[in-house]
Design an enzyme around this catalytic site. Structure first.
Site, PDB file in Angstrom:
ATOM      1  N   TYR A   1     -14.034  53.534   0.389  1.00 57.09           N
ATOM      2  CA  TYR A   1     -14.673  54.645   0.897  1.00 57.09           C
ATOM      3  C   TYR A   1     -13.910  55.948   0.773  1.00 57.09           C
ATOM      4  CZ  TYR A   1     -17.085  57.907   3.956  1.00 57.09           C
ATOM      5  OH  TYR A   1     -17.654  59.143   4.460  1.00 57.09           O
TER       6      TYR A   1
ATOM      7  N   ASP B   1     -13.287  46.837   6.454  1.00 56.69           N
ATOM      8  CA  ASP B   1     -14.419  47.686   6.548  1.00 56.69           C
ATOM      9  C   ASP B   1     -15.787  46.746   6.583  1.00 56.69           C
ATOM     10  OD1 ASP B   1     -16.488  49.444   6.449  1.00 56.69           O
ATOM     11  OD2 ASP B   1     -15.240  51.232   5.687  1.00 56.69           O
TER      12      ASP B   1
ATOM     13  N   LYS C   1     -24.036  53.836  10.449  1.00 50.58           N
ATOM     14  CA  LYS C   1     -25.056  53.444   9.667  1.00 50.58           C
ATOM     15  C   LYS C   1     -25.879  52.261  10.410  1.00 50.58           C
ATOM     16  CE  LYS C   1     -22.717  55.670   6.577  1.00 50.58           C
ATOM     17  NZ  LYS C   1     -21.641  56.012   7.046  1.00 50.58           N
TER      18      LYS C   1
END
Ligand SMILES: Cc1ncc(COP(=O)(O)O)c(C=O)c1O
Length: 380
Positions: free
Chosen positions: A101, A173, A198
């Site tokens: 990310y 993650d 999220k």
């Protein structure tokens, strides 16, 4: 007796307020607590940066979700990731996936070098390749699977075995899969981090993160960092997430079933060059992914043959919002080249296979027929 996912999301952790019996844990919107009397359990609560009953309730819910001994809530996914990486010290080396990310990439390339923490970014879908990059000072392997935006899969069990062989920590993650479909601690990972912004919160109205572990020593260090680094979550946000968690199971079920059908539908369209979704049998990572997760998740990416079709599609599509982020009840479409991966050069993106004609779709819980009709009309 073992209970189902949705029952646990509603009853599997303290959901009733100890003090009042309220069926929804109240927002203890306070920075400090009067300590003349003994309220709650002894003087556990004295200052909200150290501990707050609403946030405490959320941390218990997270521990249930992740099946962990210890769980911590943070003000963002990046705050949770930063906390995990602050467990390391000058001279340490960490292995990351090349397509990690963007925020984690910037943290590791711009900020951590100031503290002499070294990083390598490699293709983590190949175990031999990871082993080749382990050095004397390597202390951890950081995993993100499925990766963003190409949904590349790393073999969690294989990486955990490799890490154990070299005495390294594994950090994962798990934002894309959520603990509903992938339980990294049960697969042997040491630390799981996740952006609760999220799917866990799920309503595109909070920024938050979590860290969970079964390791007492790590938990103690994290507790110290949480308190003194201070990236704690706000009470209102914790309350919203507690509410969101109750419907996580049914939201995910609908979003995932939409994603499967949409992935299959897009695969049949002549304007689409490739669909990236780990539950498609055509996906080269299908077998590794199905060993470690129980669904392909709600995010997929697809690539157009040419720019004109991609632009026309984006002009016509009506239902999904066009935005960064993912994991909301509403479908969200994004253009990685100008959004999540804009900080990379075109060459770096191309090297990773992120074309300018790639779009990422986070499937929401809208009616499938409406989503398919919208896609069909936009592809005409
Ligand atoms: C996979 C992944 N990890 C971490 C983050 C960071 O989370 P936050 O924005 O909550 O800090 C994101 C955000 O998009 C993400 O997609």
């Amino acid at each position: 007796m073992k209970k189902g996912v949705n029952t646990n999301l509603l009853h599997g952790y303290p959901v009733i307020d100890n003090y009042t019996g309220a069926a929804s844990i109240p927002k203890y919107q306070t920075s400090t607590f009067d300590q003349k009397e003994i309220y709650f359990d002894s003087k556990k609560y004295c200052y909200s940066r150290f501990c707050n009953p609403t946030i405490d309730a959320l941390q218990k819910a997270i521990a249930k979700l992740e099946n962990s001994e210890y769980a911590f809530a943070f003000s963002s996914g990046m705050a949770a990731i930063t906390t995990a990486l602050l467990l390391f010290e000058a001279g340490d080396h960490i292995i990351f996936p090349k397509e990690v990310y963007g925020g984690t990439y910037q943290l590791s390339t711009v900020i951590l070098p100031k503290y002499k923490i070294e990083s390598s970014f490699i293709d983590c879908s190949c175990l031999n390749n990871i082993e080749k990059h382990i050095k004397e000072n390597t202390k951890a392997i950081y995993i993100e699977t499925p990766s963003n935006p190409l949904l590349k899969i790393s073999d969690i069990i294989g990486i955990v075995e490799l890490a154990k062989k070299y005495n390294l920590l594994t950090i994962i993650d798990n934002t894309f899969m959520t603990p509903i479909y992938q339980k990294p601690l049960e697969l042997g990972c040491d630390i799981v981090v996740e952006s609760m912004t999220k799917f866990i919160n799920g309503h595109s109205d909070v920024v938050a993160g979590l860290l969970a572990t079964n390791n007492e020593k790590i938990a103690k260090e994290v507790a110290l960092l949480q308190k003194n680094f201070g990236a704690i979550m706000g009470v209102e946000d914790a309350w919203l997430i507690l509410r969101g968690i109750k419907t996580l199971g049914i939201r995910m079920e609908k979003s995932v079933s939409n994603a499967i059908e949409i992935a299959k539908f897009l695969e049949t369209k002549e304007k689409i060059k490739k669909v990236y979704y780990p539950e498609l049998e055509s996906c080269k990572y299908y077998s590794v992914h199905s060993k470690q997760a129980t669904s392909g998740g709600a995010v997929l990416s697809f690539e157009f043959y040419n720019e004109e079709d991609r632009k026309l599609f984006l002009e016509r599509i009506e239902i999904p919002i066009y935005a960064v982020s993912l994991g909301g009840v509403e479908s969200i479409i994004s253009h990685p080249a100008t959004m999540s991966h804009a900080c990379m050069s075109k060459e770096e993106r191309e090297e990773q296979g992120i074309s300018d004609n790639l779009l990422r779709l986070s499937c929401g819980i809208e009616d499938l027929e409406d989503l398919i009709n919208d896609l069909e009309n936009s592809l005409k």
